[in-house]
Design an enzyme around this catalytic site. Structure first.
Site, PDB file in Angstrom:
ATOM      1  N   TYR A   1      42.065  48.398  37.842  1.00 21.24           N
ATOM      2  CA  TYR A   1      41.904  47.325  36.843  1.00 21.24           C
ATOM      3  C   TYR A   1      42.246  47.844  35.441  1.00 21.24           C
ATOM      4  CZ  TYR A   1      39.603  43.852  33.874  1.00 21.24           C
ATOM      5  OH  TYR A   1      39.329  42.909  32.910  1.00 21.24           O
TER       6      TYR A   1
ATOM      7  N   SER B   1      41.158  44.121  28.273  1.00 18.20           N
ATOM      8  CA  SER B   1      39.755  44.444  28.557  1.00 18.20           C
ATOM      9  C   SER B   1      39.463  45.806  27.944  1.00 18.20           C
ATOM     10  CB  SER B   1      39.540  44.532  30.068  1.00 18.20           C
ATOM     11  OG  SER B   1      38.297  45.164  30.348  1.00 18.20           O
TER      12      SER B   1
HETATM   13  N1  LIG Z   1      34.532  38.368  32.248  1.00 14.57           N
HETATM   14  C1  LIG Z   1      34.590  39.596  31.717  1.00 14.57           C
HETATM   15  O1  LIG Z   1      33.563  40.328  31.620  1.00 14.57           O
HETATM   16  C2  LIG Z   1      35.890  40.126  31.201  1.00 14.57           C
HETATM   17  C3  LIG Z   1      35.880  41.274  30.388  1.00 14.57           C
HETATM   18  C4  LIG Z   1      37.083  41.770  29.912  1.00 14.57           C
HETATM   19  C5  LIG Z   1      38.269  41.144  30.222  1.00 14.57           C
HETATM   20  N2  LIG Z   1      38.250  40.037  31.031  1.00 14.57           N
HETATM   21  C6  LIG Z   1      39.544  39.415  31.337  1.00 14.57           C
HETATM   22  O2  LIG Z   1      39.503  38.067  30.929  1.00 14.57           O
HETATM   23  C7  LIG Z   1      40.303  37.262  31.794  1.00 14.57           C
HETATM   24  C8  LIG Z   1      39.475  36.105  32.308  1.00 14.57           C
HETATM   25  O3  LIG Z   1      38.311  36.596  32.936  1.00 14.57           O
HETATM   26  P1  LIG Z   1      37.143  35.598  33.417  1.00 14.57           P
HETATM   27  O4  LIG Z   1      35.950  36.435  33.652  1.00 14.57           O
HETATM   28  O5  LIG Z   1      37.090  34.436  32.510  1.00 14.57           O
HETATM   29  O6  LIG Z   1      37.734  35.151  34.836  1.00 14.57           O
HETATM   30  P2  LIG Z   1      37.270  34.063  35.907  1.00 14.57           P
HETATM   31  O7  LIG Z   1      36.067  33.316  35.466  1.00 14.57           O
HETATM   32  O8  LIG Z   1      37.243  34.767  37.213  1.00 14.57           O
HETATM   33  O9  LIG Z   1      38.521  33.086  35.885  1.00 14.57           O
HETATM   34  C9  LIG Z   1      39.775  33.575  36.292  1.00 14.57           C
HETATM   35  C10 LIG Z   1      40.830  32.537  35.957  1.00 14.57           C
HETATM   36  O10 LIG Z   1      42.088  33.036  36.444  1.00 14.57           O
HETATM   37  C11 LIG Z   1      42.666  32.073  37.302  1.00 14.57           C
HETATM   38  N3  LIG Z   1      43.368  32.728  38.393  1.00 14.57           N
HETATM   39  C12 LIG Z   1      42.869  33.651  39.261  1.00 14.57           C
HETATM   40  N4  LIG Z   1      43.795  33.988  40.171  1.00 14.57           N
HETATM   41  C13 LIG Z   1      44.908  33.257  39.864  1.00 14.57           C
HETATM   42  C14 LIG Z   1      46.191  33.155  40.433  1.00 14.57           C
HETATM   43  N5  LIG Z   1      46.543  33.865  41.516  1.00 14.57           N
HETATM   44  N6  LIG Z   1      47.082  32.288  39.874  1.00 14.57           N
HETATM   45  C15 LIG Z   1      46.744  31.554  38.776  1.00 14.57           C
HETATM   46  N7  LIG Z   1      45.552  31.610  38.194  1.00 14.57           N
HETATM   47  C16 LIG Z   1      44.636  32.449  38.730  1.00 14.57           C
HETATM   48  C17 LIG Z   1      41.492  31.256  37.820  1.00 14.57           C
HETATM   49  O11 LIG Z   1      41.910  29.934  38.113  1.00 14.57           O
HETATM   50  P3  LIG Z   1      41.956  29.289  39.593  1.00 14.57           P
HETATM   51  O12 LIG Z   1      40.801  29.829  40.347  1.00 14.57           O
HETATM   52  O13 LIG Z   1      41.944  27.833  39.318  1.00 14.57           O
HETATM   53  O14 LIG Z   1      43.257  29.752  40.109  1.00 14.57           O
HETATM   54  C18 LIG Z   1      40.569  31.218  36.631  1.00 14.57           C
HETATM   55  O15 LIG Z   1      40.944  30.171  35.757  1.00 14.57           O
HETATM   56  C19 LIG Z   1      40.816  38.211  32.892  1.00 14.57           C
HETATM   57  O16 LIG Z   1      42.108  38.642  32.572  1.00 14.57           O
HETATM   58  C20 LIG Z   1      39.838  39.367  32.830  1.00 14.57           C
HETATM   59  O17 LIG Z   1      40.412  40.560  33.293  1.00 14.57           O
HETATM   60  C21 LIG Z   1      37.101  39.508  31.513  1.00 14.57           C
END
Ligand SMILES: NC(=O)c1ccc[n+]([C@@H]2O[C@H](COP(=O)([O-])OP(=O)(O)OC[C@H]3O[C@@H](n4cnc5c(N)ncnc54)[C@H](OP(=O)(O)O)[C@@H]3O)[C@@H](O)[C@H]2O)c1
Length: 245
Positions: free
Chosen positions: A153, A140
């Site tokens: 984070y 990130s």
């Molecule tokens: N969205 C943003 O603005 C952003 C920006 C920069 C970086 N990121 C990074 O990108 C990645 C994805 O973000 P996102 O926004 O797409 O997330 P999201 O929509 O919240 O999805 C999170 C994913 O992680 C899985 N997950 C959560 N807890 C888990 C656990 N204990 N065991 C296994 N799987 C787990 C969830 O699956 P289940 O619920 O099925 O377990 C889901 O598939 C993260 O690493 C985040 O830090 C996001």
């Protein structure tokens, strides 16, 4: 490395960025292991990839649990060797340092650092033994910024980026490319609670808006594919220009 016919394990593939990466890989002819905790959401992603002409399988495990990595690896084993590992599953708690309890600290570090560490520890040597492989860590821009509500984070993602470089040094000489993607704010189910706040926050960026998950997935397709053979230990920033201005 050719994408068609390869196999990828994408953690957090049941939602948001991970889902978009899984779907993009599916379109490229990669067999995708769709990892998450929620079997219904995993089945939906697998069905979508299959309907689009790709192939995928669900692999269900809680990567925050002490035995979660071992459970995931055991399930994944049945599907054969893994060519591409995408460490994407993550949580992004926000809050002041003094307001962050130890439970939140442990949960964040378990999912954002411990799980990628031990998944890579198990899979990269197997890739090395076959002479090729890709590890892609989803970081990130928070890893690069001192933000008052994102100390925990940001530190977890900074650790992941350092691991990216260390693993490039460790596994690169054996044919495994390890790289990272640092997305900026992206519209996903995880950021949905931020609502219009995300638009306001990104309005001053060069792109003037948050990313769609598909725009982040393009970087993963590049890093997994034949165009990235000389890319090791890099972090591709995909942030609508935030870090540039
Ligand atoms: N969205 C943003 O603005 C952003 C920006 C920069 C970086 N990121 C990074 O990108 C990645 C994805 O973000 P996102 O926004 O797409 O997330 P999201 O929509 O919240 O999805 C999170 C994913 O992680 C899985 N997950 C959560 N807890 C888990 C656990 N204990 N065991 C296994 N799987 C787990 C969830 O699956 P289940 O619920 O099925 O377990 C889901 O598939 C993260 O690493 C985040 O830090 C996001």
């Amino acid at each position: 490395m050719r994408l068609t016919g390869s196999r990828a394990l994408v953690t957090g593939a049941t939602s948001g960025i991970g889902r978009a990466i899984a779907e993009a890989f599916g379109r490229e002819g990669v067999h995708v292991l769709v990892s998450g905790r929620d079997p219904a959401r995993a089945a939906e992603v697998v069905a979508g990839i299959t309907a689009a002409g790709g192939t995928a399988s669900p692999v269900i495990a809680d990567l925050g649990a002490p035995d979660g990595v071992a459970a995931l690896l055991e399930e994944a084993k049945a599907h054969g060797s893994i060519d591409v590992l995408v460490n994407n599953a993550g949580v992004y708690p926000m809050g002041g340092t003094a307001q962050t309890d130890e439970e939140t600290f442990e949960a964040t570090m378990s999912l954002n650092v411990r799980a990628p560490f031990f998944l890579t520890a198990a899979l990269a040597p197997l890739m090395a033994a076959r002479g090729h492989g890709r590890v892609i860590n989803v970081s990130s821009i928070a890893a690069h910024l001192g933000t008052p509500t994102m100390a925990l984070y940001g530190a977890s993602k900074a650790a992941l980026e350092l691991l990216t470089k260390a693993w490039a040094a460790e596994f690169g000489p054996t044919g495994v490319n390890v790289n990272a993607i640092a997305p900026g704010p992206t519209r996903t189910p995880g950021t949905a609670p931020l609502g219009a706040g995300l638009d306001e926050f990104t309005s001053t960026f060069p792109a003037g808006r948050p990313a769609a998950p598909e725009e982040i997935a393009e970087a993963a397709v590049y890093l997994a594919g034949p165009g990235a053979t000389f890319v090791h230990g890099a972090t591709i920033v995909v942030d609508g220009g935030r870090m540039a201005v």
